[in-house]
Scaffold this motif. Sequence first.
Motif, mmCIF file in Angstrom:
data_model
loop_
_atom_site.group_PDB
_atom_site.id
_atom_site.type_symbol
_atom_site.label_atom_id
_atom_site.label_comp_id
_atom_site.label_asym_id
_atom_site.label_seq_id
_atom_site.Cartn_x
_atom_site.Cartn_y
_atom_site.Cartn_z
ATOM 1 N N ASP B 52 -5.923 -3.917 -6.348
ATOM 2 C CA ASP B 52 -5.821 -5.131 -5.528
ATOM 3 C C ASP B 52 -5.232 -6.316 -6.286
ATOM 4 O O ASP B 52 -4.741 -7.261 -5.671
ATOM 5 C CB ASP B 52 -7.204 -5.500 -4.957
ATOM 6 C CG ASP B 52 -7.600 -4.569 -3.815
ATOM 7 O OD1 ASP B 52 -6.686 -4.045 -3.153
ATOM 8 O OD2 ASP B 52 -8.806 -4.360 -3.585
ATOM 9 N N PRO B 56 -0.027 -5.396 -6.604
ATOM 10 C CA PRO B 56 0.830 -6.246 -5.752
ATOM 11 C C PRO B 56 1.972 -6.913 -6.518
ATOM 12 O O PRO B 56 2.988 -7.261 -5.915
ATOM 13 C CB PRO B 56 -0.154 -7.293 -5.203
ATOM 14 C CG PRO B 56 -1.471 -6.578 -5.187
ATOM 15 C CD PRO B 56 -1.459 -5.722 -6.425
ATOM 16 N N HIS B 59 4.908 -4.743 -5.795
ATOM 17 C CA HIS B 59 5.163 -4.284 -4.420
ATOM 18 C C HIS B 59 6.602 -4.528 -3.987
ATOM 19 O O HIS B 59 7.102 -3.885 -3.070
ATOM 20 C CB HIS B 59 4.196 -4.942 -3.443
ATOM 21 C CG HIS B 59 2.879 -4.236 -3.390
ATOM 22 N ND1 HIS B 59 1.746 -4.813 -2.884
ATOM 23 C CD2 HIS B 59 2.512 -2.999 -3.792
ATOM 24 C CE1 HIS B 59 0.736 -3.965 -2.979
ATOM 25 N NE2 HIS B 59 1.174 -2.859 -3.527
ATOM 26 N N CYS B 60 7.272 -5.472 -4.665
ATOM 27 C CA CYS B 60 8.676 -5.725 -4.317
ATOM 28 C C CYS B 60 9.545 -4.500 -4.614
ATOM 29 O O CYS B 60 10.652 -4.365 -4.088
ATOM 30 C CB CYS B 60 9.193 -6.930 -5.075
ATOM 31 S SG CYS B 60 9.007 -6.776 -6.847
ATOM 32 N N HIS B 64 8.359 -0.354 1.448
ATOM 33 C CA HIS B 64 7.422 -0.722 2.516
ATOM 34 C C HIS B 64 6.538 -1.900 2.119
ATOM 35 O O HIS B 64 5.634 -2.268 2.850
ATOM 36 C CB HIS B 64 6.552 0.473 2.897
ATOM 37 C CG HIS B 64 7.350 1.619 3.410
ATOM 38 N ND1 HIS B 64 7.904 1.634 4.663
ATOM 39 C CD2 HIS B 64 7.723 2.776 2.821
ATOM 40 C CE1 HIS B 64 8.584 2.760 4.848
ATOM 41 N NE2 HIS B 64 8.494 3.472 3.735
ATOM 42 N N GLY B 65 6.766 -2.430 0.939
ATOM 43 C CA GLY B 65 6.007 -3.614 0.532
ATOM 44 C C GLY B 65 4.627 -3.332 -0.012
ATOM 45 O O GLY B 65 3.950 -4.246 -0.447
ATOM 46 N N ASN B 69 -0.133 -5.214 1.125
ATOM 47 C CA ASN B 69 0.368 -6.231 2.041
ATOM 48 C C ASN B 69 -0.452 -6.259 3.324
ATOM 49 O O ASN B 69 -0.469 -7.247 4.030
ATOM 50 C CB ASN B 69 1.831 -5.944 2.415
ATOM 51 C CG ASN B 69 2.762 -6.424 1.328
ATOM 52 O OD1 ASN B 69 2.314 -6.774 0.246
ATOM 53 N ND2 ASN B 69 4.049 -6.424 1.615
ATOM 54 N N ARG B 70 -1.096 -5.137 3.596
ATOM 55 C CA ARG B 70 -1.829 -5.022 4.856
ATOM 56 C C ARG B 70 -3.342 -4.885 4.657
ATOM 57 O O ARG B 70 -4.126 -5.396 5.433
ATOM 58 C CB ARG B 70 -1.288 -3.807 5.597
ATOM 59 C CG ARG B 70 -1.777 -3.758 6.995
ATOM 60 C CD ARG B 70 -0.895 -2.880 7.828
ATOM 61 N NE ARG B 70 -1.459 -2.825 9.155
ATOM 62 C CZ ARG B 70 -0.754 -2.698 10.253
ATOM 63 N NH1 ARG B 70 0.541 -2.622 10.166
ATOM 64 N NH2 ARG B 70 -1.341 -2.635 11.421
ATOM 65 N N ARG B 72 -6.773 -4.424 1.702
ATOM 66 C CA ARG B 72 -7.276 -4.444 0.333
ATOM 67 C C ARG B 72 -7.971 -3.114 0.096
ATOM 68 O O ARG B 72 -8.751 -2.647 0.924
ATOM 69 C CB ARG B 72 -8.273 -5.598 0.129
ATOM 70 C CG ARG B 72 -7.598 -6.962 0.042
ATOM 71 C CD ARG B 72 -8.602 -8.057 -0.228
ATOM 72 N NE ARG B 72 -9.277 -7.900 -1.522
ATOM 73 C CZ ARG B 72 -8.740 -8.228 -2.693
ATOM 74 N NH1 ARG B 72 -7.514 -8.722 -2.737
ATOM 75 N NH2 ARG B 72 -9.418 -8.063 -3.807
ATOM 76 N N GLU B 123 -1.627 5.506 -2.231
ATOM 77 C CA GLU B 123 -0.614 4.591 -2.756
ATOM 78 C C GLU B 123 -0.425 4.862 -4.237
ATOM 79 O O GLU B 123 -1.391 5.157 -4.946
ATOM 80 C CB GLU B 123 -1.022 3.129 -2.548
ATOM 81 C CG GLU B 123 0.085 2.152 -2.942
ATOM 82 C CD GLU B 123 -0.264 0.688 -2.693
ATOM 83 O OE1 GLU B 123 -1.458 0.381 -2.567
ATOM 84 O OE2 GLU B 123 0.654 -0.126 -2.632
#
Lengths: 84, 188
Positions: B52, B56, B59-60, B64-65, B69-70, B72, B123
């Motif tokens: 968490d 991030p 994530h770039c 899908h980011g 992003n959606r 935690r 992930e």
Amino acid sequence: MMAKRKALAEMVTADADLLSNAIERARARAREVHAVCTHTMIDEVDGALWGNWGDDEGNVMIMDKDILKDNDPFDDDDLVADAA
Amino acid sequence: MLEKHVYYAELQNLARQHIVSKANHMDATYGRVGFPGVTLSSISEAALVEADEEWPKYHCMSPHGGFGNRFRWAEVFRKFQYRPSFFNLAVWQELDSDTTVLQALAIGRPSRGKSHLTIHAFEKCFAPYELKHVSLLVLSCANEYAKLLGTSRVLIKEALHEPVYLEHGFRQYQLPRLNRTFLSKDVS
């Protein structure tokens, strides 16, 4: 006081027995399964590829958009039975 | 209740050990280390914090980011952990003697009657040091745990990049009641 200590000791022993029995049951289950089959998905990998992966596999994310909702339909065993 | 948690935690531990022993066997057979410095474990508080807070930043790098992003991961974990038999996996890798990084997290659960195990979230880390083909470890652990549970299939709900899973033997699977297609692989 002695009786209380003895009762507490017995409770702790009983709990410890339950937990060690749970571990032993899991190990027995694994022995039973592996006695019949030890095959895994790793056995399906082409040896020429092992450790020599080349390009990465890209974005492998799995994201159930309803993951925080209750009443997950995937809990239902009939879901698969219906599809079969 | 605690004994059920212990039973399933040990079953997953044994599944991970079996996968590790197979990987070590492949290393010895082919003279190459497939996944150097990797440890397979349960999802811990440290893993949730790293996913968490550290992931991030990269994530770039994901088309899908990223999951974060959606959702935690800590929130997802708490949603699943009430079920003693829930599937959870953290893949850690020691990069050097001072640095150990989280490479992947996966979570899922078997159906109530244990006829199938569904992976709901997976992930990987998108940092420059990402572990190639980490999906093989995740899917192998899920498949092995499913086998120990006695389930007949592993299902994947909402894969964002299907070709990877098709390569691992998953096939599209129509679930009429949901009017959707998912991915499925028979437990072998």
